[in-house]
Design a protein around this motif. Sequence first.
Motif, mmCIF file in Angstrom:
data_model
loop_
_atom_site.group_PDB
_atom_site.id
_atom_site.type_symbol
_atom_site.label_atom_id
_atom_site.label_comp_id
_atom_site.label_asym_id
_atom_site.label_seq_id
_atom_site.Cartn_x
_atom_site.Cartn_y
_atom_site.Cartn_z
ATOM 1 N N LYS B 43 129.428 140.791 -27.415
ATOM 2 C CA LYS B 43 130.204 139.640 -27.903
ATOM 3 C C LYS B 43 130.053 139.492 -29.413
ATOM 4 C CE LYS B 43 131.631 138.136 -23.897
ATOM 5 N NZ LYS B 43 133.041 138.362 -23.573
ATOM 6 N N GLU B 46 123.829 139.438 -34.213
ATOM 7 C CA GLU B 46 123.252 138.447 -35.116
ATOM 8 C C GLU B 46 122.181 139.132 -35.960
ATOM 9 O OE1 GLU B 46 122.884 134.665 -33.514
ATOM 10 O OE2 GLU B 46 121.947 133.837 -35.315
ATOM 11 N N LYS B 82 125.776 135.696 -37.829
ATOM 12 C CA LYS B 82 126.465 136.175 -36.628
ATOM 13 C C LYS B 82 127.767 136.876 -37.003
ATOM 14 C CE LYS B 82 127.667 134.386 -32.073
ATOM 15 N NZ LYS B 82 127.736 133.162 -31.263
ATOM 16 N N GLU B 84 131.133 139.176 -35.476
ATOM 17 C CA GLU B 84 131.886 139.525 -34.271
ATOM 18 C C GLU B 84 132.489 140.922 -34.375
ATOM 19 O OE1 GLU B 84 134.311 136.028 -33.638
ATOM 20 O OE2 GLU B 84 132.504 134.948 -33.005
ATOM 21 N N LYS B 122 120.355 141.478 -33.312
ATOM 22 C CA LYS B 122 120.292 141.107 -31.903
ATOM 23 C C LYS B 122 121.693 141.301 -31.348
ATOM 24 C CE LYS B 122 119.376 136.735 -31.033
ATOM 25 N NZ LYS B 122 118.555 135.511 -30.889
ATOM 26 N N GLU B 123 121.768 142.046 -30.249
ATOM 27 C CA GLU B 123 123.072 142.204 -29.584
ATOM 28 C C GLU B 123 123.245 141.057 -28.604
ATOM 29 O OE1 GLU B 123 123.929 146.993 -29.413
ATOM 30 O OE2 GLU B 123 122.480 146.156 -28.005
ATOM 31 N N ILE B 124 124.374 140.390 -28.723
ATOM 32 C CA ILE B 124 124.663 139.284 -27.824
ATOM 33 C C ILE B 124 125.704 139.758 -26.821
ATOM 34 C CG2 ILE B 124 125.491 136.898 -27.692
ATOM 35 C CD1 ILE B 124 124.559 136.623 -30.653
ATOM 36 N N LYS B 128 123.130 138.190 -21.747
ATOM 37 C CA LYS B 128 121.770 138.421 -22.278
ATOM 38 C C LYS B 128 121.837 138.724 -23.774
ATOM 39 C CE LYS B 128 121.882 143.384 -21.357
ATOM 40 N NZ LYS B 128 121.251 144.583 -20.869
ATOM 41 N N MET B 129 120.662 138.678 -24.399
ATOM 42 C CA MET B 129 120.546 139.036 -25.810
ATOM 43 C C MET B 129 119.428 140.052 -25.961
ATOM 44 S SD MET B 129 121.246 135.521 -27.821
ATOM 45 C CE MET B 129 120.129 134.400 -27.031
ATOM 46 N N TRP B 131 117.163 142.436 -28.835
ATOM 47 C CA TRP B 131 116.817 142.894 -30.194
ATOM 48 C C TRP B 131 116.906 144.408 -30.191
ATOM 49 C CZ3 TRP B 131 116.788 139.836 -34.219
ATOM 50 C CH2 TRP B 131 116.502 138.482 -34.055
#
Lengths: 80, 136
Positions: B43, B46, B82, B84, B122-124, B128-129, B131
Motif C-alpha cells: 500500500k 514509510e 510515507k 505511495e 517499512k512496507e505497509i 501487516k507492516m 521493516w
Amino acid sequence: MEVLLFGIAKDIVGTSSFRFEGGDVVPQSVLELKERLSETFPEFDNLSSLAVAVNSEYADDSKGLNLGDEIAIIPPVSGG
Amino acid sequence: MIVEIVDEIAPGQVYAELSHPNSGGICVFVGAVREFTDNEEVKALEFEAYKSMALREMEKIAGEATQKWELNKVVIRHAVGKKEVEEPVVVVGASSAHRDACFEACRYLIDTLKERVPIWKKEIFKNKMVWVSAHP
C-alpha cells in the motif's frame, strides 16, 4: 548518555530514545550495550545484524562509551 | 555536491542541478515505490532516517565518488515519510565529461547508500507492516 532507536529497534524497545544517567550502571563499550539490549529484549537476537553509532559514526564492538555520547542503535538499514 | 533529506522528491529538478558546462554526460537513478513485494500488494512505504548521521554518510559517499571518478556535479537526495506506489523516494546522480564516469558513479552512489546510510523503510501491506531487511 542518550540512546536513539530507529526502525525495528524502536518497535522492539517501545521508545525512540532513552538515557543512561550518571547514577546508572552505564555500559562501558558498544559490545556491553549490545549485550544489555539483548538480555532485556531477546528479540534483538533475531535481527539480520545490529550496528551501533557513537556520535553519528559507525562504531566497532570494542569502542568505549562516555556519558556525553549520543548513541544510535542501527538495525539493518533499508534506504533507497 | 548536493546532499539532502527531504519530505518530497521532485525528480525534474535534478537535471538543472547536475548540468555543467564541462559535463557531456548526466546520469540519474530514481528509486520509486513498487506495488508488489513477493506477490503481495504494497500500500505504501514509510521511511525513517537518523538524519544527522544519514547526511554525514551521504556526504562521505558523494566525496568517495568524486575521488573515484572525475565528476563535475553529484546529487544524493532521499525522501522520508510515507510514500505511495510510483512516488519517488530517492534520487542520485552525477555528471561528467563523458558517460562512463557518471554511469559508474551513479551505480556506486545508490549501491553504497543502500549499504550504509541509516535510513529504514517499512512496507505497509493490507494486513501487516514489515521493516525491510530487518530479519534474515
